[in-house]
Scaffold this motif. Structure first.
Motif, PDB file in Angstrom:
ATOM      1  N   THR A 124       0.809  -1.230   0.000  1.00  0.00           N
ATOM      2  CA  THR A 124       0.000   0.000   0.000  1.00  0.00           C
ATOM      3  C   THR A 124       0.835   1.268   0.000  1.00  0.00           C
ATOM      4  N   GLY A 125       2.109   1.181   0.400  1.00  0.00           N
ATOM      5  CA  GLY A 125       2.937   2.375   0.531  1.00  0.00           C
ATOM      6  C   GLY A 125       2.676   3.164   1.794  1.00  0.00           C
ATOM      7  N   GLU A 126       1.863   2.634   2.709  1.00  0.00           N
ATOM      8  CA  GLU A 126       1.533   3.367   3.932  1.00  0.00           C
ATOM      9  C   GLU A 126       2.571   3.059   5.012  1.00  0.00           C
ATOM     10  N   GLY A 127       3.366   4.065   5.352  1.00  0.00           N
ATOM     11  CA  GLY A 127       4.456   3.878   6.289  1.00  0.00           C
ATOM     12  C   GLY A 127       4.018   3.620   7.716  1.00  0.00           C
ATOM     13  N   VAL A 128       2.772   3.943   8.038  1.00  0.00           N
ATOM     14  CA  VAL A 128       2.303   3.741   9.408  1.00  0.00           C
ATOM     15  C   VAL A 128       2.404   2.279   9.811  1.00  0.00           C
ATOM     16  N   VAL A 180      10.053   5.791  -5.873  1.00  0.00           N
ATOM     17  CA  VAL A 180       9.583   7.146  -5.587  1.00  0.00           C
ATOM     18  C   VAL A 180       8.863   7.692  -6.810  1.00  0.00           C
ATOM     19  N   GLY A 181       7.744   8.327  -6.543  1.00  0.00           N
ATOM     20  CA  GLY A 181       6.950   8.910  -7.612  1.00  0.00           C
ATOM     21  C   GLY A 181       5.533   9.137  -7.127  1.00  0.00           C
ATOM     22  N   PRO A 182       4.773   9.983  -7.796  1.00  0.00           N
ATOM     23  CA  PRO A 182       3.381  10.185  -7.417  1.00  0.00           C
ATOM     24  C   PRO A 182       2.619   8.859  -7.456  1.00  0.00           C
ATOM     25  N   GLY A 183       1.817   8.605  -6.430  1.00  0.00           N
ATOM     26  CA  GLY A 183       1.133   7.329  -6.330  1.00  0.00           C
ATOM     27  C   GLY A 183       0.192   7.044  -7.468  1.00  0.00           C
ATOM     28  N   VAL A 226       7.364   2.324  -1.165  1.00  0.00           N
ATOM     29  CA  VAL A 226       6.936   3.195  -2.251  1.00  0.00           C
ATOM     30  C   VAL A 226       6.312   4.447  -1.650  1.00  0.00           C
ATOM     31  N   GLY A 227       6.650   5.613  -2.248  1.00  0.00           N
ATOM     32  CA  GLY A 227       6.111   6.852  -1.721  1.00  0.00           C
ATOM     33  C   GLY A 227       6.428   8.026  -2.633  1.00  0.00           C
ATOM     34  N   ASP A 228       5.869   9.149  -2.283  1.00  0.00           N
ATOM     35  CA  ASP A 228       6.105  10.370  -3.045  1.00  0.00           C
ATOM     36  C   ASP A 228       7.544  10.852  -2.859  1.00  0.00           C
ATOM     37  N   PRO A 229       8.051  11.623  -3.820  1.00  0.00           N
ATOM     38  CA  PRO A 229       9.395  12.190  -3.642  1.00  0.00           C
ATOM     39  C   PRO A 229       9.465  12.995  -2.352  1.00  0.00           C
ATOM     40  N   GLY A 230      10.566  12.810  -1.628  1.00  0.00           N
ATOM     41  CA  GLY A 230      10.727  13.524  -0.372  1.00  0.00           C
ATOM     42  C   GLY A 230      10.028  12.873   0.806  1.00  0.00           C
TER      43      GLY A 230
END
Length: 683
Positions: A487-491, A601-604, A628-632
């Motif tokens: 999911t790319g959710e770091g939580v 990295v890139g817009p989801g 996976v996540g947005d830049p930064g």
């Protein structure tokens, strides 16, 4: 009149709440009562989908004269082994040491100080096959207690002393190397059934964790023997009666060596582990059969085991009403030729009988057959078979259904989260990913407190009182980490870290060995510590895997070091007993491979981001960690400082956080990861 179990939350204990036996749950007051009355304790341990537990309950615990004798001479304590695996482990160790075997129902007689002195499993109501009746056992134990109490006490104290002196000779100073894993592979090769798949003889249990090791070993070393053993075993199980050919999902084990006749109970942990194993087999080989079984097993879990709160129930019973009021094992699943004709008509019944192996003689009781898949080159009419399956399944759904144990176990839900998240991602099934997310949410809301401590079970959205054991922390962390990769959710990485920090503080010995219970858990006659995998990963090997996976996403040296120390048990046991440390072997393969880490990295919502992400998830690299996540993004440390490549989504392949140059090309990413299995879109 209901006994003291009426206020419990365990479905297994509630099954006994109306017994004439004056049951107690495992509480200090029960042992105080035995001490006050000067009588021994009968400890009976089982679980709700256990066939022989039901048999003994009906024959003895529901029998008024037997119950009256038991109530007069003993204090009776009933334990759900799935709710209290710590109690089960301690006394099962004593049973196996004394008798050379174990099983459920487990019957143990204790002093009021909880010291065991006489052991058994199932006892019949009448003497049978050299086995005493349960009443004879009660009378014999009672006589020994009354006439030779000092001797009984000496025996009990000696047993406790012998248990306490058992130690694990595990070297935690060095993780296994390539030679250790090669020796384990040779051991599996010697035990492999080349004709029928699987390992060893009857009864045969589905070796999901062994399959995971073999797949990872094949990727790391190129061993075709490892891949062949994994593929042949999975195909044999998928074609056998152990697999539900109509509704999906696996029974607990096969009573024969050919995977034909199952013991029909269906466990969440088996199906979660096998769903993931078949998805990984598809990823490695592109097998259409593996793809179908992975999806059907995932759908079975969601359809049959999902609770109203979003978690997953523990099990389905083996027994159900056969339509005449009798509870019969397998009644829901088996078919006679006459039943096929009734549902399908003469012509289609002949087709179904040939295709599914239904004969007049049957493979089960009273001429009934389990359904199997043919292993022939014949071309079958796919549309006709789809119609036959649908009609048989609809007819079966009208039969009385097996009972369901609605208890939600944290560890097994963690396994389900990992399986559903990955299967959903591989096969473009967002509904499965959502089911994984819902289960993970339930664990956080209901099973996890503010101090990152877990409750073992819940029922109807209410947590039980029993503390989580090591496998709960480890398997839930594993599920959270897999869900984060999808999911790319770091939580979910954060929650996993909280749980694994608890493992380091409360479950880990100074030398890196692991205990099954926390250092502040209820004290028993022995603190359980079992590194061997059984039907599911041991807490020890599961913790090693989760610690390593967390370190790969965060760069934590403490967690990686703890994983390496925990894997010392694989060096000790892997070459000698590979089947009983299979998950540890799979984790060791990941350690030898790095494991590799991929930061995307890139817009989801960008197609290029999604393609790179999918390419990474489909890589067969052992234990690959994906973020996976947005830049930064700073949600997961693996993403920290990763930037776009000339304004395009990019992927970074790393080991120990040292990365290659980024790439925006999925084919280059796949090549750097050593290939991506079957890959590509799924029709």
């Amino acid at each position: 009149m209901p006994n003291r179990l009426a206020h419990e939350t365990s479905p297994y204990l509630l099954q006994h709440a109306d017994n004439p036996v004056d049951w107690w749950p495992w509480v200090p007051a029960a042992f105080d009562e035995a001490r006050r009355r000067g009588v021994p304790v009968l400890l009976s341990v089982g679980y709700s989908s256990c066939h022989w537990c039901h048999v003994m309950a009906h024959e003895s615990f529901e029998d008024a004269p037997t119950a009256a004798y038991l109530n007069e001479h003993f204090v009776a304590v009933k334990v759900d082994r799935e709710e209290r695996p710590d109690i089960d482990a301690v006394y099962m160790e004593a049973v196996q040491a004394a008798t050379g075997q174990g099983g459920w129902p487990m019957t143990v007689f204790l002093t009021p100080d909880a010291e065991p002195f006489y052991f058994g499993t199932y006892f019949p109501p009448e003497p049978r096959h050299g086995m005493p009746s349960f009443r004879q056992v009660l009378e014999g134990v009672g006589a020994a207690w009354n006439d030779r109490r000092d001797e009984v006490g000496q025996v009990a104290r000696r047993i406790v002393r012998d248990l306490s002196e058992r130690t694990l000779a595990v070297d935690t100073t060095r993780a296994p190397g390539a030679e250790d894993l090669h020796a384990a592979l040779l051991g599996l090769t010697r035990d492999f059934d080349a004709v029928r798949g699987g390992f060893g003889g009857a009864p045969k249990f589905p070796p999901a964790m062994t399959v995971e090791f073999l797949l990872r070993h094949h990727v790391r070393t190129g061993s075709e023997a490892a891949l062949e053993m994994a593929s042949a075993t999975c195909e044999a199980m998928a074609r056998g009666g152990i697999y539900d050919q109509l509704g999906g999902g696996f029974a607990r084990y096969s009573v024969d060596a050919s995977w034909v006749v199952p013991h029909f109970e269906k466990m969440l942990y088996d199906n979660a582990l096998l769903c993931r194993a078949y998805a990984h087999l598809w990823r490695a080989t592109g097998s259409e059969l593996a793809r179908r079984v992975a999806l059907e097993t995932a759908d079975f879990m969601v359809r049959e085991l999902r609770t109203a709160q979003g978690g997953f129930a523990s099990a389905l019973d083996a027994d159900s009403d056969d339509g005449s009021g009798r509870h019969v094992e397998g009644a829901h699943y088996v078919w006679t030729p006459a039943q096929l004709r009734e549902v399908l008509g003469e012509e289609d019944a002949l087709l179904a009988a040939e295709y599914f192996g239904v004969t007049q003689e049957g493979t089960f009781e009273e001429g009934a057959s389990v359904l199997r898949l043919p292993d022939t080159d014949r071309l079958w009419d796919a549309a006709k078979l789809a119609s036959v399956r649908a009609r048989l399944l609809a007819a079966r759904d009208r039969r009385p259904r097996p009972g369901r144990d609605d208890k939600v176990v944290a560890a097994w839900n963690g396994l389900a989260v990992a399986a559903l998240a990955e299967t959903g991602a591989f096969f473009d099934r967002p509904d499965l990913v959502q089911a994984a997310t819902d289960a993970a949410d339930l664990i956080v809301r209901t099973h996890m407190d503010w101090h990152a401590r877990l409750f073992r079970t819940s029922l109807d959205g209410v947590a039980g009182d029993h503390a989580g054991v090591l496998e709960d922390y480890a398997d839930v962390a594993e599920g959270f980490l897999a869900l984060s990769s999808v999911t790319g959710e770091g939580v979910w990485v954060d929650f996993a870290g909280l749980l694994l920090d608890t493992v380091l503080v409360h479950f880990t010995a100074p030398d890196g060995a692991l205990y099954d219970t926390a250092d502040d858990a209820e004290p028993l006659i022995r603190r359980p510590q079992d590194p061997t995998d059984n039907a599911a990963p041991s807490g020890w090997t599961a913790a090693a895997g989760a610690l390593l996976a967390y370190a790969a996403r965060t760069g934590s040296g403490a967690h990686r070091e703890a994983a390496e120390k925990a894997l010392g048990v694989v060096r000790t046991l892997g070459p000698k007993a590979p089947r009983f440390v299979s998950w540890g072997l799979a984790v060791a393969e990941a350690l030898l491979d790095g494991p590799r880490e991929v930061a995307v990295v890139g817009p989801g919502d960008h197609p290029a981001t999604r393609e790179l992400h999918r390419t990474a998830l489909l890589s067969t690299a052992p234990g690959l960690a994906v973020a996976v996540g947005d830049p930064g993004s700073e949600e997961v440390p693996l993403l920290s400082g990763r930037t776009l490549l000339d304004g395009r989504p990019a992927a970074y392949v790393c080991r120990h956080f040292t990365c290659d140059a980024p790439t925006a090309d999925p084919e280059v990413l796949a090549a750097r990861l050593g290939g991506s299995g079957s890959g590509g879109p799924v029709g």
